[in-house]
Write an enzyme that holds these catalytic residues in place. Structure first.
Site, mmCIF file in Angstrom:
data_model
loop_
_atom_site.group_PDB
_atom_site.id
_atom_site.type_symbol
_atom_site.label_atom_id
_atom_site.label_comp_id
_atom_site.label_asym_id
_atom_site.label_seq_id
_atom_site.Cartn_x
_atom_site.Cartn_y
_atom_site.Cartn_z
ATOM 1 N N GLY A 99 0.847 -1.192 0.000
ATOM 2 C CA GLY A 99 0.000 0.000 0.000
ATOM 3 C C GLY A 99 0.881 1.239 0.000
ATOM 4 O O GLY A 99 2.037 1.217 -0.411
ATOM 5 N N GLY B 99 25.965 11.804 -28.411
ATOM 6 C CA GLY B 99 25.423 12.481 -27.237
ATOM 7 C C GLY B 99 25.914 11.841 -25.950
ATOM 8 O O GLY B 99 26.092 12.509 -24.923
HETATM 9 C C1 HXC Z 1 -3.637 -4.141 12.383
HETATM 10 C C2 HXC Z 1 -2.626 -6.033 11.636
HETATM 11 C C3 HXC Z 1 -2.428 -5.452 10.373
HETATM 12 C C4 HXC Z 1 -2.878 -4.128 10.164
HETATM 13 C C5 HXC Z 1 -1.616 -7.426 10.325
HETATM 14 N N1 HXC Z 1 -2.115 -7.271 11.558
HETATM 15 N N2 HXC Z 1 -1.797 -6.341 9.572
HETATM 16 N N3 HXC Z 1 -3.237 -5.378 12.624
HETATM 17 N N4 HXC Z 1 -3.478 -3.518 11.204
HETATM 18 N N5 HXC Z 1 -2.707 -3.522 9.010
HETATM 19 C C6 HXC Z 1 -2.095 -8.216 12.664
HETATM 20 C C7 HXC Z 1 -2.968 -9.411 12.440
HETATM 21 O O1 HXC Z 1 -4.244 -9.122 12.903
HETATM 22 C C8 HXC Z 1 -2.298 -10.466 13.298
HETATM 23 O O2 HXC Z 1 -2.622 -10.240 14.629
HETATM 24 C C9 HXC Z 1 -0.831 -10.107 13.139
HETATM 25 O O3 HXC Z 1 -0.792 -8.752 12.721
HETATM 26 C C10 HXC Z 1 -0.121 -10.942 12.121
HETATM 27 O O4 HXC Z 1 -0.902 -10.956 10.952
HETATM 28 P P1 HXC Z 1 -1.202 -12.291 10.128
HETATM 29 O O5 HXC Z 1 -2.217 -11.950 9.122
HETATM 30 O O6 HXC Z 1 -1.487 -13.411 11.056
HETATM 31 O O7 HXC Z 1 0.220 -12.552 9.478
HETATM 32 P P2 HXC Z 1 0.579 -13.113 8.056
HETATM 33 O O8 HXC Z 1 -0.252 -14.298 7.732
HETATM 34 O O9 HXC Z 1 2.059 -13.247 8.039
HETATM 35 O O10 HXC Z 1 0.168 -11.952 7.018
HETATM 36 C C11 HXC Z 1 0.770 -10.689 7.059
HETATM 37 C C12 HXC Z 1 -0.001 -9.704 6.157
HETATM 38 C C13 HXC Z 1 -1.497 -9.711 6.568
HETATM 39 C C14 HXC Z 1 0.136 -10.137 4.709
HETATM 40 C C15 HXC Z 1 0.646 -8.336 6.332
HETATM 41 O O11 HXC Z 1 -1.594 -9.560 7.982
HETATM 42 C C16 HXC Z 1 -2.266 -8.615 5.931
HETATM 43 O O12 HXC Z 1 -2.642 -8.737 4.762
HETATM 44 N N6 HXC Z 1 -2.556 -7.595 6.698
HETATM 45 C C17 HXC Z 1 -3.372 -6.493 6.255
HETATM 46 C C18 HXC Z 1 -2.604 -5.631 5.301
HETATM 47 C C19 HXC Z 1 -3.386 -4.414 4.948
HETATM 48 O O13 HXC Z 1 -4.382 -4.491 4.233
HETATM 49 N N7 HXC Z 1 -2.945 -3.274 5.484
HETATM 50 C C20 HXC Z 1 -3.584 -2.029 5.260
HETATM 51 C C21 HXC Z 1 -3.152 -1.621 3.902
HETATM 52 S S1 HXC Z 1 -3.517 -0.003 3.535
HETATM 53 P P3 HXC Z 1 -2.587 -11.397 15.740
HETATM 54 O O14 HXC Z 1 -3.118 -10.743 16.953
HETATM 55 O O15 HXC Z 1 -3.456 -12.493 15.190
HETATM 56 O O16 HXC Z 1 -1.184 -11.820 15.878
HETATM 57 C C22 HXC Z 1 -2.139 0.762 3.950
HETATM 58 C C23 HXC Z 1 -2.181 2.156 3.544
HETATM 59 C C24 HXC Z 1 -0.961 2.861 3.893
HETATM 60 O O17 HXC Z 1 -1.238 0.305 4.495
HETATM 61 C C25 HXC Z 1 -1.202 4.204 3.355
HETATM 62 C C26 HXC Z 1 -0.088 5.096 3.573
HETATM 63 C C27 HXC Z 1 -0.369 6.376 2.895
#
Ligand code: HXC
Length: 509
Positions: free
Chosen positions: A170, A405
């Protein structure tokens, strides 16, 4: 009472150090990744890392978050020394809410960046994060933008290195994108703006995370990252070596380190480096390694646009940036990717007063519809612009071809090259002899063309025409290249040159 207070501090520290707890630490290790604090231990000199903000907590009360509070809030921040020099760092802790960025998490990162800017020291970001803390919503987006703003203000003031050691997706990719260098770890890190699922929905392309934005993809195809490493430890050890080349800030000189390598070491082998036939390639790395101290060269983007080589070495213990055409790849042509790669490197060197040594063997810009339609004009101009605006010491050595160039672009005399040398094998001309003759003497028979080509070669396939005009300061023996460069750098140490005042320039982006 006193002892109790001390014990309480220790208890709280221990708790903070456990991050998301044993189970999640084990999961991190099972993926072949170190934890945030283990990484800092490898990166910094033993025992030198001093942590700040260990007790910072998030301020979110939505979605039950008030029940889940972890000291430090998913990022470890502070400073320490690398080979004795002060460096600031943040290290995201994937065991705490997946290293996701909350408002407070962002504030911690901003605090170390602000401090680094104030005191003039590099910042290294260790990225391992699920992105915006989803429970916080827009507060998290604001946090990102605060970090972005500081990346921009710090650009050109203190060196910034991003280590990608886990997910980075992202808008979060834009902080690393605005830092100077990006190192990635193979198989455990990736960077993309939208992941495979979104890509599938929007464009119907099916792609894995690794293919879309893994370390290999970004160090070969996209050029987003500089170097790919096998694992965390290899990447962190390389970061230690790398930081050693860089000045702490734009107010400080390049670091100097003792070397046993004689400044006037001769390399007789170089007298045979350029092959007899001008179409035969040779490896420009050999010249680089034989020129720099102890043959040590830290190459950046080795697997992307390999027709140009960039990286750092040292001469007499002081850092130099090296840019070199590579005749082994695309005959050393300048294309879009090479121009962008080298252009940004030249600007980094100029911002941090790192002298630039350029080795030239370039037959010109790469022809083709693809190149033209993708904007070789504006992209090639990036490298030209970068060299022309650079005021750092610039030493150029033409080993063989310097055509058209591309001759002008590659730190020529006309772009304020300070010392422009050529080997006796240099060919400095508007274009290759055969092409030139086919244009000037259109319609001649094959035999006549061959004869005229020979004539053109005799006239231009040497450095002496350029030298007679003073475009080349001296024609030098290949074996004396290191000595000439060392002497040149000594002479140029107090070089002063300023561009006219401006708010900033308008480099063709
Ligand atoms: C809060 C999060 C999180 C997030 C992961 N976790 N991403 N908590 N906010 N964005 C937490 C999970 O709930 C989980 O908690 C722990 O972190 C580990 O995550 P898992 O999913 O179990 O790990 P894994 O299978 O290794 O996958 C990792 C991952 C996935 C691929 C990053 O977690 C994921 O897709 N997360 C969401 C990504 C996302 O959509 N982010 C927002 C994007 S928008 P527990 O308690 O179970 O351990 C963005 C915009 C930025 O980032 C903009 C800037 C301008």
């Amino acid at each position: 009472m006193m002892q109790q207070a001390l014990d309480e501090l220790e208890r709280r520290r221990d708790q903070a150090r456990m991050g998301g707890g044993r189970k999640r630490i084990d999961a991190q290790h099972a993926k072949g990744k170190l934890t945030a604090r283990e990484r800092l231990e490898v990166l910094f000199d033993e025992g030198s890392f001093e942590e700040y903000d260990m007790f910072v907590e998030h301020n979110c009360t939505d979605f039950g978050m008030e029940e889940q509070v972890v000291s430090g809030d998913g990022v470890v921040t502070g400073s320490g020394t690398i080979n004795g020099r002060l460096v600031f760092a943040y290290s995201q802790d994937f065991t705490v809410f997946g290293g996701s960025l909350s408002e407070r998490h962002a504030e911690k990162i901003c605090k170390v960046m602000d401090m680094a800017l104030k005191v003039g020291a590099p910042v290294i970001g260790l990225n391992d994060s699920g992105g915006a803390r989803i429970q916080e919503g827009v507060a998290s987006l604001g946090g990102y933008a605060e970090v972005f703003q500081r990346n921009v203000l710090a650009s050109g003031v203190v060196p910034q290195l991003s280590m990608i050691m886990g997910p980075c997706a992202g808008g979060a990719v834009y902080s690393p994108a605005m830092t100077d260098f990006i190192f990635m770890v193979k198989d455990s890190s990736y960077m993309f703006v939208t992941g495979p699922d979104v890509v599938k929905t929007v464009t119907n392309e099916v792609v894995t995370q690794e293919e879309l934005g893994g370390a290999i993809t970004h160090t070969t195809k996209s050029g987003v990252a500089d170097v790919a490493f096998e694992n965390d430890i290899e990447a962190l050890m390389a970061a230690r070596d790398f930081i050693d080349y860089l000045p702490a800030s734009n107010r400080e000189e390049v670091p100097e380190r003792p070397t046993a390598d004689a400044w006037d070491r001769e390399e007789p082998g170089l007298d045979q480096l350029v092959p007899a036939s001008s179409n035969q390639p040779y490896d420009m790395h050999e010249l680089i390694r034989k020129t720099v101290d102890e043959g040590e060269f830290f190459e950046l983007q080795p697997a992307h646009a390999a027709n140009i080589i960039i990286g750092f070495g040292r001469i007499e213990g002081r850092t130099v940036g090296i840019v070199a055409n590579q005749p082994m790849v695309l005959a050393g042509c300048l294309d879009i990717a090479a121009s962008k790669k080298a252009g940004r490197f030249v600007r980094f060197c100029d911002a941090f007063e790192i002298p630039i040594v350029t080795f030239v063997d370039v037959p010109g810009f790469l022809p083709g519809v693809g190149q033209e339609h993708n904007g070789i004009i504006k992209n090639g101009a990036k490298l030209l612009f970068a060299y022309a605006e650079a005021t750092v010491p610039k030493i150029t050595v033409i080993t063989r071809k310097a055509y058209g160039g591309a001759y002008d672009v590659m730190a020529s005399k006309h772009l304020r090259g300070d010392l422009n040398y050529a080997w006796p094998t240099a060919e400095i001309a508007v274009m290759g002899a055969k092409g030139a003759v086919e244009i000037i003497f259109r319609g001649l028979s094959e035999a006549d063309i061959a004869e005229k080509t020979k004539e053109y070669e005799d006239r231009f396939a040497n450095p002496f025409v350029a030298a007679s005009k003073g475009f080349i300061d001296e024609v030098i023996m290949p074996h004396s290249t290191r000595r000439r460069i060392a002497l040149g750098l000594r002479k140029l140490r107090n070089k002063q040159l300023d561009n006219p005042w401006k708010k900033h320039d308008n480099i063709p982006l």
